[in-house]
Design an enzyme around this catalytic site. Structure first.
Site, mmCIF file in Angstrom:
data_model
loop_
_atom_site.group_PDB
_atom_site.id
_atom_site.type_symbol
_atom_site.label_atom_id
_atom_site.label_comp_id
_atom_site.label_asym_id
_atom_site.label_seq_id
_atom_site.Cartn_x
_atom_site.Cartn_y
_atom_site.Cartn_z
ATOM 1 N N ARG A 62 70.607 1.080 -5.261
ATOM 2 C CA ARG A 62 70.870 2.041 -6.217
ATOM 3 C C ARG A 62 69.903 3.321 -6.125
ATOM 4 N NH1 ARG A 62 71.638 1.692 -12.620
ATOM 5 N NH2 ARG A 62 73.026 3.411 -12.863
ATOM 6 N N HIS A 66 70.489 7.069 -5.550
ATOM 7 C CA HIS A 66 70.020 8.135 -6.593
ATOM 8 C C HIS A 66 69.065 9.159 -6.219
ATOM 9 C CE1 HIS A 66 72.099 6.268 -10.325
ATOM 10 N NE2 HIS A 66 72.857 6.066 -9.319
ATOM 11 N N ASN A 93 70.310 7.391 -14.602
ATOM 12 C CA ASN A 93 69.114 6.880 -14.151
ATOM 13 C C ASN A 93 68.382 5.865 -15.173
ATOM 14 O OD1 ASN A 93 68.882 7.871 -11.465
ATOM 15 N ND2 ASN A 93 67.964 9.461 -12.023
ATOM 16 N N HIS A 191 78.652 -1.905 -4.008
ATOM 17 C CA HIS A 191 79.119 -2.317 -5.206
ATOM 18 C C HIS A 191 79.590 -3.809 -4.800
ATOM 19 C CE1 HIS A 191 80.030 1.716 -7.170
ATOM 20 N NE2 HIS A 191 79.083 1.364 -6.998
ATOM 21 N N THR A 192 79.404 -4.395 -3.698
ATOM 22 C CA THR A 192 79.716 -5.845 -3.554
ATOM 23 C C THR A 192 78.523 -6.528 -4.095
ATOM 24 O OG1 THR A 192 80.258 -7.262 -1.722
ATOM 25 C CG2 THR A 192 78.482 -5.615 -1.327
#
Length: 326
Positions: A62, A66, A93, A191-192
């Protein structure tokens, strides 16, 4: 005729001059001569610590995402601000984790090769290694990124796709980074693994249109379960929920299965089913093997890792990842 050939050759060289730097910005084993053990140092550090904190794989992935979506993959997400207006101070964040982990790797590298390995490259390498060590896919990580020194909260807020995104917003924000709809579907597959705070999706449960209603696109049974067992109120900002229930530690295709069952946690997950192209991509992935998914995911990760990278004199190598002018 020779005159025309000369013009053609000059034009060709001119175009190469334009395209060349874009294609050759990064390279495999960039630190082979300046810090030969750089990638092994990162890999060993991740290997030695990931077993104690396996959830860091999702956190670092992530962070990489980002970072790349704001000013390119330049490590600017790591910078601290004394006035509270750096990227890490922006709403998207506030729940990003792993800053200390990246700084710890940087400390080891600085002791071995002072001022050589960028913070941006450390994020890219560590996120890949963490996913691999938890059983997920691997992908090539060419290096040579330089660090940026500018970090603005407003830019993070404007460029990072929020979990409340509809399809149009997702398409626009990904296209702004040179990523297409296939990349959108594949990168959403991250997202798994990992978790989310209730605050990222409770509007779907309690106040979807501002009238105290529930998102009709969310499976009602799943919604009821989330309300009773996970997020009892709209104002819950602390409870953590699995993004891929029952499989959050395994990098697999189950996330896509849940999305088709209307059990994707975020509005942005549900949005993938509202466009024929992204819906078709999901169905194609589910018809294939996990290995095929890994291969396709790797391609999109490599593509994301090249977004607006700074190389050479366009950036710096920060000695301390959290300090802009270090």
């Amino acid at each position: 005729m020779n005159y025309l050939r000369t013009i053609a050759l000059s034009l060709s060289l001119f175009l190469v001059g334009l395209v060349g730097p874009i294609q050759a910005q990064l390279q495999m084993n960039f630190y082979a001569n300046t810090c030969p053990n750089a990638e092994k140092i990162v890999q060993d550090f991740v290997s030695n610590h990931i077993s104690n904190a396996p959830s860091l794989a999702a956190a670092l992935l992530r962070m990489h995402f980002h970072d790349c979506f704001v000013r390119g993959c330049d490590g600017s997400v790591l910078i601290n601000s004394t006035s509270g207006n750096a990227e890490k101070d922006a709403t998207p964040n506030l729940t990003v984790r792993g800053f200390g982990f990246i700084e710890a790797i940087k400390t080891v590298l600085e002791a071995q090769c002072p001022g050589i390995v960028s913070c941006a490259d450390i994020i890219a390498l560590a996120s890949r290694d963490a996913v691999v060590f938890t059983g997920g896919p691997s992908w090539s990580v060419p290096t040579g990124r330089r660090d940026g020194r500018i970090s603005n909260a407003s830019e993070a807020l404007a460029n990072i796709p929020p979990p409340t995104s509809n399809f149009t917003n997702l398409q626009t924000l990904f296209a702004n980074q040179g990523l297409d709809l296939k990349d959108l579907v594949l990168l959403s597959g991250a997202h798994t693994i990992g978790v989310s705070h209730c605050s990222s999706f409770t509007n779907r449960l309690y106040n979807f249109t501002g009238r105290g209603d529930q998102d009709p696109a969310l499976d009602s049974q799943y919604a009821a379960n989330l309300k009773s067992r996970k997020c009892p109120s709209l104002n819950d900002n602390t409870t953590i929920v699995e993004m891929d229930p029952g499989s959050r530690k395994t990098f697999d295709l189950s996330y896509y299965q849940l999305v088709l069952k209307r059990r994707g946690l975020f509005q942005s997950d549900s949005a993938l089913t509202t466009n024929p192209t992204t819906l078709s991509n999901i169905n194609q992935l589910l018809k294939g093997s996990v290995e095929s998914f890994f291969s396709e995911f790797a391609k999109s990760m490599e593509k994301m890792g090249r977004i607006n990278v700074k190389t050479g004199s366009a950036g710096v190598v920060r000695r301390q990842c959290s300090v802009a002018n270090s």
